[in-house]
Design a protein around this motif. Sequence first.
Motif, PDB file in Angstrom:
ATOM      1  N   GLN A  31       0.831  -1.209   0.000  1.00 49.74           N
ATOM      2  CA  GLN A  31       0.000   0.000   0.000  1.00 49.74           C
ATOM      3  C   GLN A  31       0.867   1.261   0.000  1.00 49.74           C
ATOM      4  O   GLN A  31       0.565   2.236  -0.709  1.00 49.74           O
ATOM      5  CB  GLN A  31      -0.921  -0.005   1.221  1.00 49.74           C
ATOM      6  N   GLN A  35       1.427   4.104  -2.772  1.00 48.69           N
ATOM      7  CA  GLN A  35       1.284   5.527  -2.463  1.00 48.69           C
ATOM      8  C   GLN A  35       2.456   6.330  -3.034  1.00 48.69           C
ATOM      9  O   GLN A  35       2.275   7.434  -3.554  1.00 48.69           O
ATOM     10  CB  GLN A  35       1.197   5.734  -0.952  1.00 48.69           C
ATOM     11  N   ALA A 326      -5.101   5.258   2.791  1.00 49.71           N
ATOM     12  CA  ALA A 326      -6.046   5.999   1.943  1.00 49.71           C
ATOM     13  C   ALA A 326      -6.176   7.449   2.405  1.00 49.71           C
ATOM     14  O   ALA A 326      -6.323   8.369   1.580  1.00 49.71           O
ATOM     15  CB  ALA A 326      -7.406   5.314   1.953  1.00 49.71           C
TER      16      ALA A 326
END
Length: 344
Positions: A31, A35, A326
């Motif tokens: 993740q 990013q 997120a």
Amino acid sequence: LKNEVSMRFGLTYDFRNPPKFQRNSADLYQQLIDQIVTAETLGFDQVWLTEHHFTNDGYNPSVMPMAAAIASRTTLIRIGTFVLILPFHDPLRVAEDATCVDLISGGRFDLGVGLGYTADEYQILGIDRRERAARLEEGLDIIKRLWSEKSVSVDGQFTQLQQATLSPKPVQSPHPPIWIGARAGKAIDRAGRLGANLLTTIGPDPAPRFRDALSVNGFRPDEHEIGQLRLIYCAPTEDQAWSEVAEFLHLSMSYYGKVMGETPEAAGDENLWNFTSPEEIRYSGLGRAATIGTPDQIIGKLDSWLENHHCSQIICSTHLAGMDPAKSTASMRLFAEEVMPHFK
């Protein structure tokens, strides 16, 4: 001492995975690398990786494999270490690993080194903390020689080599840029004496002292960079920014409070780190100094801060340990779209 007309922006990553907000580590790595790929598309100039050992939250213990992974997923963004704790490492292996990352990235690697400060790391590794500076200076000299000389022999205090060769050499000539992490005056002087770029955080502007140290040692200050680390988190409203960041900022400050509290250099800094609750931080001195809020508020804070601080790159600490990637991605996106153009 004027700042660059066009500021560069970086991001810093430690890949921490604290028990309170535990995620699958493999998933978290992917993740955050995703990013960083997004950050490249948003126009960030650099990603910086940081190292610690023996923590309970998975603080990234090995920056070079992470740098290589990022290099293989990106094409433009520079990749640096802020910092690799050089006294813990064999300088030959650092030179070899950094060369591999430079080759994989097509010449996008920066080597940032520092002394480290955590007492238990030195104790566990069996290294005398009083040797930190000597180990860093000897190691950095060996790395530079391996990058630039055909054959290197060393009979040093900590390293011995007999006709060591490094092949292939890095893409960048004469070698990847070298940075030294420093906050205290003596460390800033060392960076200038060794002709490195400077990575720094929290405190008075180091630029005058750094530039003086460069000049005194025969280097041109205008050929050297300063990267300043800033805690930056951007959201549509100030309340939203603080609601998303406070708990994780409190967690980070608790960590740094513990490790910094064990070091003699941190005497007098206790008020920077000690908070009894996340809610306290927003209205504390640290909260006022942190760059957290709406895009307009962040522009105002950075403009004000840059009146008294000189740097060529602002390094944003945006993804905090435990945070949902997120949310930090949304903050990065808003910052890139509405704040960065003001400084470009």
